[in-house]
Design a protein around this motif. Structure first.
Motif, mmCIF file in Angstrom:
data_model
loop_
_atom_site.group_PDB
_atom_site.id
_atom_site.type_symbol
_atom_site.label_atom_id
_atom_site.label_comp_id
_atom_site.label_asym_id
_atom_site.label_seq_id
_atom_site.Cartn_x
_atom_site.Cartn_y
_atom_site.Cartn_z
ATOM 1 N N UNK A 307 0.845 -1.205 0.000
ATOM 2 C CA UNK A 307 0.000 0.000 0.000
ATOM 3 C C UNK A 307 0.873 1.246 0.000
ATOM 4 N N UNK A 308 0.355 2.317 -0.591
ATOM 5 C CA UNK A 308 1.087 3.584 -0.620
ATOM 6 C C UNK A 308 0.112 4.741 -0.543
ATOM 7 N N UNK A 309 0.583 5.832 0.095
ATOM 8 C CA UNK A 309 -0.194 7.064 0.221
ATOM 9 C C UNK A 309 0.724 8.242 -0.071
ATOM 10 N N UNK A 310 0.209 9.219 -0.797
ATOM 11 C CA UNK A 310 0.958 10.441 -1.064
ATOM 12 C C UNK A 310 0.063 11.658 -0.844
ATOM 13 N N UNK A 311 0.603 12.651 -0.138
ATOM 14 C CA UNK A 311 -0.072 13.942 -0.004
ATOM 15 C C UNK A 311 0.982 15.034 -0.063
ATOM 16 N N UNK A 312 0.934 15.843 -1.099
ATOM 17 C CA UNK A 312 1.837 16.980 -1.244
ATOM 18 C C UNK A 312 1.003 18.251 -1.335
ATOM 19 N N UNK A 313 1.477 19.288 -0.604
ATOM 20 C CA UNK A 313 0.788 20.579 -0.631
ATOM 21 C C UNK A 313 1.782 21.677 -0.998
ATOM 22 N N UNK A 314 1.314 22.651 -1.772
ATOM 23 C CA UNK A 314 2.166 23.758 -2.171
ATOM 24 C C UNK A 314 1.508 25.098 -1.914
ATOM 25 N N UNK A 315 2.324 26.082 -1.494
ATOM 26 C CA UNK A 315 1.873 27.471 -1.329
ATOM 27 C C UNK A 315 2.829 28.340 -2.145
ATOM 28 N N UNK A 322 5.711 26.220 -8.875
ATOM 29 C CA UNK A 322 5.820 24.921 -8.231
ATOM 30 C C UNK A 322 5.504 23.811 -9.221
ATOM 31 N N UNK A 323 6.115 22.675 -9.018
ATOM 32 C CA UNK A 323 5.897 21.506 -9.869
ATOM 33 C C UNK A 323 5.704 20.290 -8.977
ATOM 34 N N UNK A 324 4.678 19.514 -9.272
ATOM 35 C CA UNK A 324 4.519 18.207 -8.645
ATOM 36 C C UNK A 324 4.237 17.186 -9.730
ATOM 37 N N UNK A 325 5.132 16.208 -9.843
ATOM 38 C CA UNK A 325 4.911 15.078 -10.737
ATOM 39 C C UNK A 325 4.955 13.809 -9.904
ATOM 40 N N UNK A 326 3.810 13.206 -9.724
ATOM 41 C CA UNK A 326 3.719 11.988 -8.938
ATOM 42 C C UNK A 326 3.340 10.821 -9.829
ATOM 43 N N UNK A 344 -2.375 19.246 -3.479
ATOM 44 C CA UNK A 344 -3.230 20.419 -3.255
ATOM 45 C C UNK A 344 -2.360 21.666 -3.264
ATOM 46 N N UNK A 345 -2.812 22.677 -3.967
ATOM 47 C CA UNK A 345 -1.993 23.876 -4.160
ATOM 48 C C UNK A 345 -2.797 25.139 -3.879
ATOM 49 N N UNK A 346 -2.125 26.087 -3.232
ATOM 50 C CA UNK A 346 -2.716 27.375 -2.889
ATOM 51 C C UNK A 346 -1.894 28.468 -3.548
ATOM 52 N N UNK A 347 -2.509 29.232 -4.430
ATOM 53 C CA UNK A 347 -1.839 30.318 -5.132
ATOM 54 C C UNK A 347 -2.236 31.650 -4.491
ATOM 55 N N UNK A 348 -1.245 32.394 -4.012
ATOM 56 C CA UNK A 348 -1.508 33.652 -3.319
ATOM 57 C C UNK A 348 -1.330 34.864 -4.218
ATOM 58 N N UNK A 349 -0.892 34.661 -5.435
ATOM 59 C CA UNK A 349 -0.630 35.752 -6.360
ATOM 60 C C UNK A 349 -1.120 35.365 -7.749
ATOM 61 N N UNK A 350 -1.630 36.327 -8.526
ATOM 62 C CA UNK A 350 -2.048 36.006 -9.898
ATOM 63 C C UNK A 350 -0.876 35.618 -10.796
ATOM 64 N N UNK A 351 0.344 35.931 -10.372
ATOM 65 C CA UNK A 351 1.527 35.592 -11.163
ATOM 66 C C UNK A 351 2.161 34.264 -10.762
ATOM 67 N N UNK A 352 1.704 33.677 -9.670
ATOM 68 C CA UNK A 352 2.231 32.380 -9.247
ATOM 69 C C UNK A 352 1.683 31.286 -10.163
ATOM 70 N N UNK A 353 2.435 30.197 -10.255
ATOM 71 C CA UNK A 353 2.075 29.133 -11.192
ATOM 72 C C UNK A 353 2.408 27.777 -10.594
ATOM 73 N N UNK A 354 1.578 26.792 -10.916
ATOM 74 C CA UNK A 354 1.874 25.429 -10.507
ATOM 75 C C UNK A 354 1.565 24.492 -11.662
ATOM 76 N N UNK A 355 2.433 23.520 -11.849
ATOM 77 C CA UNK A 355 2.217 22.460 -12.831
ATOM 78 C C UNK A 355 2.146 21.151 -12.065
ATOM 79 N N UNK A 356 1.041 20.453 -12.187
ATOM 80 C CA UNK A 356 0.870 19.220 -11.440
ATOM 81 C C UNK A 356 0.477 18.108 -12.395
ATOM 82 N N UNK A 357 1.103 16.973 -12.226
ATOM 83 C CA UNK A 357 0.910 15.857 -13.155
ATOM 84 C C UNK A 357 0.901 14.539 -12.398
ATOM 85 N N UNK A 358 -0.255 14.134 -11.862
ATOM 86 C CA UNK A 358 -0.350 12.819 -11.229
ATOM 87 C C UNK A 358 -0.513 11.737 -12.300
#
Length: 434
Positions: A307-315, A322-326, A344-358
């Motif tokens: 069994x495996x569990x993953x939880x990643x959070x970004x601010x 930020x980049x998350x590739x799981x 799970x990702x929280x963007x505090x600025x309109x210029x911030x960016x996240x790329x996530x690829x599960x």
């Protein structure tokens, strides 16, 4: 040969003569293969799928070089105190070299082997050979090839079967010099039914440098390893840190990854699960200004009933990315696999960016696997609720942001480390968000 690599390749012959393990033919073969791969491929490029969101062009414009080990410690114990856990054994690496004078191993059971990698290669070369490069090799990508060829030192830790350590082993990586490359290689071995906590902390002077650290961990049958990584390096630093794990039958591996620092930082976590083994990966990345923080995880379910569990959070604030590739791979024979992944990702600025690829890559038919992703801003209803309780808007937003991030800190069982992380978290928020 890529012209951007000429400075590294041109300097290598002089460096090779002073690298550890000169008398070990097997290690020289690994170094030669790695050097050839790095010469032809260089550092990873965005053309590679696993690096498509992380452009290393800025790294190629600078040349970093290993530094000679200092005869005497160039930092003192007082400087280390904010980063060292008081109730832990401590192994200190300064500018890529193990420093016994700053390390603390008093009280460590005599059956545990702990020494610098350079010394381990000289004294226990055959034992190191049984593990070195067995969890990851030069073909993985350019940073692994670079580490294999350039590593100057590291630590070797062997914990025998049945032994349960009652406090963590902390490996503290420190870089003090501008333009330095700290290429370190660690081996961590746990025998059957052993249990340990392993913490890697990365810090450095406020200058530009490159950290390239690789750790291979081997968790024996029914053994338990809890690993932590705290990366709070210079805002000008480049960081690559890889942890590669092999889990035997019924082994348990938990990892908590905290990425706060660096101009460009990449963390790789990969584990191969044996039958009935368990894995849990937790991570928190905080990016501000123009920081780029990349997290890449891969869990290989190779045998059934694991069994495996993953939880990643970004601010992310400012123009941070930020980049998350799981990735979870379930082999054909890995029936009864149970896996879950969330980012799970929280963007505090309109210029911030996240790329996530599960990614789920499943070849078995009797499995339970799932994943989820969220990207958003603060919930305005929650902000309004706090304002209705006489809390001003700025404080309300700060409270909600801190609570979002602190969930990952709360998962840390070690109370001393938890307090240290909360201090780092408050420092990060007070300088940027508050």
């Amino acid at each position: 040969m890529n012209t951007a690599l000429n400075p590294y390749m041109a300097a290598y012959p002089a460096l090779a003569a002073v690298l550890p393990g000169q008398a070990l033919a097997w290690l020289q073969d690994i170094r030669a293969d790695a050097l050839a791969r790095f010469s032809s491929h260089g550092f990873p490029s965005a053309r590679e799928e696993d690096w498509r969101y992380t452009n290393l062009a800025a790294l190629a414009k600078q040349t970093f070089a290993p530094v000679v080990a200092a005869a005497e410690p160039i930092i003192d114990a007082e400087w280390l105190k904010p980063y060292q856990l008081a109730d832990a054994w401590s192994l200190v690496l300064v500018d890529g070299h193990f420093c016994a004078a700053l390390s603390r191993t008093d009280g460590l059971p005599e059956s545990v082997q702990v020494l610098g990698m350079a010394d381990a290669l000289q004294t226990y070369g055959g034992q190191v050979a049984a593990y070195f490069g067995k969890a990851v090799d030069s073909a993985e990508h350019g940073f692994i090839a670079f580490n294999n060829a350039w590593f100057t030192d590291g630590v070797f830790v062997d914990i025998p079967a049945q032994l349960v350590l009652d406090k963590p082993i902390q490996c503290l990586h420190i870089v003090t010099q501008a333009g330095a490359v700290a290429a370190t290689r660690n081996l961590l071995v746990l025998g059957a039914n052993a249990s340990a906590q392993w913490l890697e902390t990365f810090v450095g002077a406020e200058v530009a440098y490159l950290s390239a650290a690789v750790t291979e961990a081997f968790v024996g049958q029914n053994a338990s390893l809890t690993a932590y990584k705290v990366q709070c390096e210079s805002a000008q630093a480049y960081h690559f840190g890889g942890l590669y794990v092999q889990q035997a039958r019924d082994a348990r591996f938990n990892q908590h990854n905290f990425a706060f620092g660096g101009l460009l930082a990449r963390s790789d976590i990969r584990t191969d699960l044996g039958q009935g083994s368990e894995c849990e990966l937790n991570g928190l990345y905080l990016g501000v200004k123009r920081q780029h923080i990349d997290n890449h995880t891969r869990i290989n379910h190779t045998q059934p009933h694991a069994s495996s569990r993953q939880l990643y959070k970004g601010v992310l604030d400012g123009r941070a990315r930020g980049v998350f590739q799981g990735r979870v791979v379930v082999a054909e024979q890995a029936q009864k696999t149970d896996s879950d992944m969330n980012n799970r990702n929280l963007l505090l600025s309109p210029d911030a960016e996240v790329d996530t690829k599960p990614q789920l890559e499943i070849y078995a038919d009797d499995v339970k696997c799932g994943h989820g992703v969220t990207i958003g801003q603060l919930d305005e209803k929650s902000v309004f609720y706090l304002q209705s309780r006489c809390i001003d808007e700025e404080t309300a937003r700060n409270m909600l942001t801190f609570a979002f991030a602190n969930e990952m800190v709360d998962k840390v069982a070690n109370e001393e480390l938890k307090i240290q992380l909360q201090g780092l978290l408050l420092k990060k928020f007070s300088s940027v968000i508050l």
